[in-house]
Design a protein around this motif. Structure first.
Motif, short mmCIF file in Angstrom:
data_model
loop_
_atom_site.label_atom_id
_atom_site.label_comp_id
_atom_site.label_asym_id
_atom_site.label_seq_id
_atom_site.Cartn_x
_atom_site.Cartn_y
_atom_site.Cartn_z
N ALA A 93 0.84 -1.20 0.00
CA ALA A 93 0.00 0.00 0.00
C ALA A 93 0.88 1.25 0.00
N PHE A 95 -0.27 4.24 0.89
CA PHE A 95 -0.69 5.05 2.04
C PHE A 95 0.29 4.79 3.18
N ASN A 96 0.75 5.87 3.84
CA ASN A 96 1.81 5.74 4.87
C ASN A 96 3.07 5.13 4.27
N PRO A 127 -3.25 1.83 -3.76
CA PRO A 127 -3.38 3.11 -3.04
C PRO A 127 -3.33 2.97 -1.52
N GLY A 128 -4.11 1.99 -1.01
CA GLY A 128 -4.18 1.82 0.44
C GLY A 128 -4.49 0.38 0.80
N CYS A 129 -4.50 0.11 2.09
CA CYS A 129 -4.72 -1.27 2.56
C CYS A 129 -6.07 -1.83 2.14
N PHE A 130 -7.03 -0.94 2.00
CA PHE A 130 -8.36 -1.41 1.63
C PHE A 130 -8.34 -2.11 0.26
N GLU A 131 -7.44 -1.72 -0.59
CA GLU A 131 -7.36 -2.27 -1.96
C GLU A 131 -6.53 -3.56 -2.04
N ALA A 153 0.20 -0.24 6.20
CA ALA A 153 0.28 0.34 7.55
C ALA A 153 -0.99 1.14 7.79
N VAL A 154 -1.77 0.66 8.74
CA VAL A 154 -2.99 1.38 9.10
C VAL A 154 -2.73 2.03 10.45
N ILE A 155 -2.81 3.37 10.46
CA ILE A 155 -2.47 4.10 11.69
C ILE A 155 -3.69 4.90 12.13
N HIS A 161 -12.53 5.45 11.22
CA HIS A 161 -12.14 4.94 9.89
C HIS A 161 -11.05 3.87 10.01
N VAL A 165 -10.79 0.24 7.90
CA VAL A 165 -9.66 -0.08 7.01
C VAL A 165 -8.90 -1.30 7.53
N1 LIG Z 1 -6.16 5.53 6.69
C1 LIG Z 1 -5.44 4.58 6.00
C2 LIG Z 1 -5.81 4.17 4.73
N2 LIG Z 1 -6.90 4.68 4.14
C3 LIG Z 1 -7.18 4.53 2.72
C4 LIG Z 1 -7.82 3.18 2.41
O1 LIG Z 1 -6.90 2.11 2.52
C5 LIG Z 1 -8.35 3.18 0.97
O2 LIG Z 1 -7.28 3.37 0.08
C6 LIG Z 1 -9.38 4.25 0.76
O3 LIG Z 1 -10.38 4.11 1.74
C7 LIG Z 1 -10.00 4.16 -0.64
O4 LIG Z 1 -10.57 2.91 -0.84
N3 LIG Z 1 -5.09 3.23 4.08
C8 LIG Z 1 -3.98 2.68 4.66
O5 LIG Z 1 -3.32 1.84 4.06
N4 LIG Z 1 -3.61 3.07 5.92
C9 LIG Z 1 -4.30 4.01 6.60
O6 LIG Z 1 -3.92 4.35 7.74
#
Ligand SMILES: Nc1c(NC[C@H](O)[C@H](O)[C@H](O)CO)[nH]c(=O)[nH]c1=O
Ligand SMILES: CC(=O)[C@@H](O)COP(=O)(O)O
Length: 228
Positions: A93, A95-96, A127-131, A153-155, A161, A165
């Protein structure tokens, strides 16, 4: 026929309690599994009821627990030294990225240390962990990889939120592995603050990306060398 692995390592108290009675000591009143029924039942101390533990131990003539390990037991374990031909994907990811990039570098460094060839590693950025889950599933179903590492890394921030995630990332990685049949390794940090993340991305708590790579190698070997 396999039999039960020795309890020496983790149930010394139970082992000392267990004697092996002759068959007429069976306790039919409570329906509990008495010790003597262990001769017939699966040899697992976890099946013992509390009443069975009250049974007065008898020293077995052989002096050996019936939970002894036998040569017939087959143990299957992936090898971290058999990496030839194993192919890996790393989903990371963005993100972070200040955290995920050192995690990725830790993973790639471990692959190198264990002789995984660069040509056998693909890194996919999301893009982020959600994907991560969707991409890991697609990669798993491609049939190109022996294991997939998922790095993120989800912080926690100010809202809930984080929970959405983090939980989505975990279930996404789990589902990807179960649906594709390819080991998907959870290398996603879920931290309360940045310090926790830094400490786990090469700081005093190690590098979780490196750990995930070692897990991926072992699982890839287990599946390739033992579970085909
Ligand atoms: N807040 C964090 C996110 N948020 C973004 C989501 O992962 C995702 O990309 C978005 O919601 C669009 O679908 N992602 C992380 O990897 N870490 C975070 O702390
Ligand atoms: C884990 C997140 O989604 C988090 O970084 C978002 O921060 P906030 O909850 O302050 O919007």
């Amino acid at each position: 026929m396999a039999s039960f692995v020795s309890t020496d390592c983790f149930l010394p108290a139970l082992k000392s309690q267990l004697g092996f009675l002759n068959h007429d000591a069976q306790d039919h009143s409570s329906g509990s599994i008495s010790v003597s029924r262990l001769h017939k039942a699966p040899k697992s101390p976890f099946l013992l009821s509390s009443r069975a533990l009250d049974v007065k131990p008898q020293v077995q003539s052989t002096g050996r627990s019936s939970f002894s390990q036998t040569a017939a037991v087959k143990h299957l374990t992936g090898s971290v030294t058999r990496t030839e031909g194993l192919r890996f994907a790393v989903v990371v990811a963005r993100f972070n990225e200040i955290i995920t990039r050192p995690l990725l570098e830790g993973a790639l460094g471990t692959f190198k240390n264990y002789s995984v060839q660069d040509e056998d590693i693909d890194v996919v950025w999301v893009p982020g962990c959600f994907e991560i889950g969707a991409v890991a599933t697609r990669l798993g179903k491609s049939g190109k990889y022996h294991a997939i590492i998922c790095i993120g890394a989800v912080i926690r921030g100010d809202t809930t939120h984080y929970d959405a995630v983090a939980n989505s990332a975990a279930s996404g990685v789990l589902s990807a592995g179960l649906n594709s049949g390819v080991p998907c390794i959870f290398g996603v940090l879920t931290c309360e603050d940045m310090d926790q993340a830094i400490n786990r991305a090469g700081g005093k708590s190690g590098n979780k990306g490196a750990e995930a790579a070692l897990t991926a190698i072992e699982m890839a070997s287990l599946f390739e060398h033992h579970l085909k």
